[in-house]
Design an enzyme around this catalytic site. Sequence first.
Site, PDB file in Angstrom:
ATOM      1  N   ARG A   1       0.822  -1.225   0.000  1.00 36.36           N
ATOM      2  CA  ARG A   1       0.000   0.000   0.000  1.00 36.36           C
ATOM      3  C   ARG A   1       0.855   1.274   0.000  1.00 36.36           C
ATOM      4  NH1 ARG A   1      -4.007  -0.661   4.863  1.00 36.36           N
ATOM      5  NH2 ARG A   1      -2.126  -1.614   5.707  1.00 36.36           N
TER       6      ARG A   1
ATOM      7  N   ASN B   1      -6.587  -2.562   2.165  1.00 33.68           N
ATOM      8  CA  ASN B   1      -6.546  -4.022   2.268  1.00 33.68           C
ATOM      9  C   ASN B   1      -7.963  -4.531   2.434  1.00 33.68           C
ATOM     10  OD1 ASN B   1      -3.782  -4.335   2.199  1.00 33.68           O
ATOM     11  ND2 ASN B   1      -3.518  -4.432   4.409  1.00 33.68           N
TER      12      ASN B   1
END
Length: 788
Positions: free
Chosen positions: A18, A36
């Site tokens: 990320r 996520n």
Amino acid sequence: MAIEEIRVRGTVQGVGFRPTVYRLAKAYGLRGDVCNDGEGVLIRVAGSEEALTEFITKLQQECPPLAKIQQLKRTVYKGEFKFDDFVISNSVNNAIKTEIAPDAATCPQCQQEIFDPFSRFYRYPFTNCTHCGPRLSIIRTIPYDRCNTSMSAFSMCPECAKEYHNIENRRFHAQPIACHICGPKAWLERADGKPVTASMFSMLDDVDAVCTLLQRGEIVAIKGLGGIHLACDATQETAVQKLRQRKKRYHKPFALMARDISVIEAYCNINAKEKELLTSPAAPIVLLQKKTVYSLLNTQYSIASSVAPRQNTLGFMLPYTPLHHLILKRMNRPIVLTSGNLSDEPQCINNDEVRDKLGKIADYFLLHNRAIVNRVDDSVVRVVGDKVQTIRRARGYAPAPISLPPGFENVPPILAMGSELKNTFCLLQEKKAILSQHLGDLENAAAFNAYQDTLNLYLNLFEHQPNAIAIDKHPEYLASKLGKELASANKIKLYSIQHHHAHIAACMAENAIPLDSPPVLGIALDGLGYGEDGTIWGGEFLLADYRQFQRLATFKPVAMIGGEQAIYQPWRNTYAQLLAANLWNNCQQQYAELEVVKLLQQKPLKLINQLIEKRINSPSASSVGRLFDALAAAIGICLEECSYEGQAAIEMESLVDINKLNNCEETKKYHFKFSLLDNIYCIDPAPMWQALLNDLQQQIPKKIIATKFHISLANAIVEMVNILRQENLINQVVLTGGVFQNTILLEQVTNRLQSLKIDVLTQSLLPANDGSLSLGQAIITAAQLMNN
């Protein structure tokens, strides 16, 4: 202006994925978010077509070191889009389709920090970042966020929180981030319960004190990443022997850890591939060839002979956590680092267990207060030729998924229970196979309990609800019995899979052989597996695809006298082989002076003969594993008993003279007889035994006999392949089963088959032993289900 939803699947959680998405999105002036969820990572993003395309290209090129993109899917986003900037959003819980990253060895940057007096991570034994540290060992549920791990017990201090939220920092969203102020702590205890005082050592801290203790010859139990280890100085024979006696592990080689490559190079030859494995994020134990002469620098620190008795290899690993790096900083010689358990039991993982079970083995305990959720042993690999051979798949590799071959795209969810020894289980779902870490031998009650705990954890982690359960055909395996109970309780279909067919299918799957490919000739050689005819198999030539197989040839079945006792008392196999070859009567007259004959004459042979005749606990077995044991015992290796399965065969392999493998006159091969038995071909070692007795009588060195046997067995296997090729269309040969972990045999058979222009398939990612059996069971079940 384009607005897209980008779905990324694979190992993309807890590995710095990320932050990479965020940085690249900002660099290309994009708006949107990344989060996520149960399927992996979801990106919603807006920008020009050109910027989006460059962003995707760069994301694939600059994927973080521990991340692995399995699938990246772009679609037009049709929902409401309210983003003025790019942000990282909170995780979303939904159906579990993502992967869990394996635990990863300490990265170079973190190593540097723990030895930097000006870093706030100086000498902190739990230092990590998004590129390294615990994953599988601490996770309780997906998604991989701090609250779902054993780090949830530790609240971040302001400094750690600042780094965690700083997009430019290496620890941005590193879930196990911690420091001296807010994180787990390590401490030293005495096993006798008496206090530890600073005056006892010259030490920086409790972790540093461990080095002093090891140098003094003490045994220390060290709580690490996925379990407890027992450590001692590998160069002190007295310390190693003391550890062997207390642990009740009398002969099996111990694993070693060394501070750096230069220390290992003093004792072993290391090629580029081996060095790459040692220094990889997986940081496995690598089996390396011993040097015949150690470097002058280390003559005063020779490795104790009892570390790896009668072996020509040593199993070395490098430190893979900051804790290990800190312990070994002042240690310029190797240490033993073996599983913290009594022999055959699973590794201890919690502090109370250590005090209870290891108090009579270790002198000191180095413990910490971060819970180990998932027990993970060290992985073991070796390099054969230029190919990696996995012997035990665990820390650093599991539970990274295995992609399924073409044709298995629509496979239903399946659970495969594995075997009895070197067990793993397998979850088949979403076009991939997830194998558990190595779980050990289930004959032990504690190991079976640990197996069930790990199975429950995986089923919950991956929200796996199988449509079918696959088990081994052996009716007495505990994993098979549990599989039957689960299938019955959940009213789902049960598939019993033949042991050697599963071995072959696992190798085919790893090599991506498509579902509808023509059959291969699978050669599965191992200790034992339950056969279709109710006898014990272990030396099989099967014409097999994923759905079915035909047994074309086998080794001559010989009695396993005393059943399982034959595994640990090799003389039983020697006697059975001599009887089967009709040589025993002749032995007593012509070869009575041989050591093996003298020993056999002292055994209760009348009783043994009755057991064989009446088939009382003496099943017929075509096992090549037991043939190795029989031959090793005949030349005086582990003649009376073994302390672990395969010991005799392993010690015999180490005797082989590599320089005499090219069939020179001194190693003129032994002969095997080929015949038909119940309409299948049979390899009979009787002529080999006659020649071997003659060699023993002429006092031919063990080294030469061991070398001749390996060459001769390889020749017999290839000769049988040639016979079978004349009657069957065979383009590919699979070599699998625990016996093919013998590197001499594997290379000899492979080279001979390749010289005949035959395509040879072997295993690399997964063990050839029963550690990959669950994958074979699962893939055969999938093929049969899809066929129906």
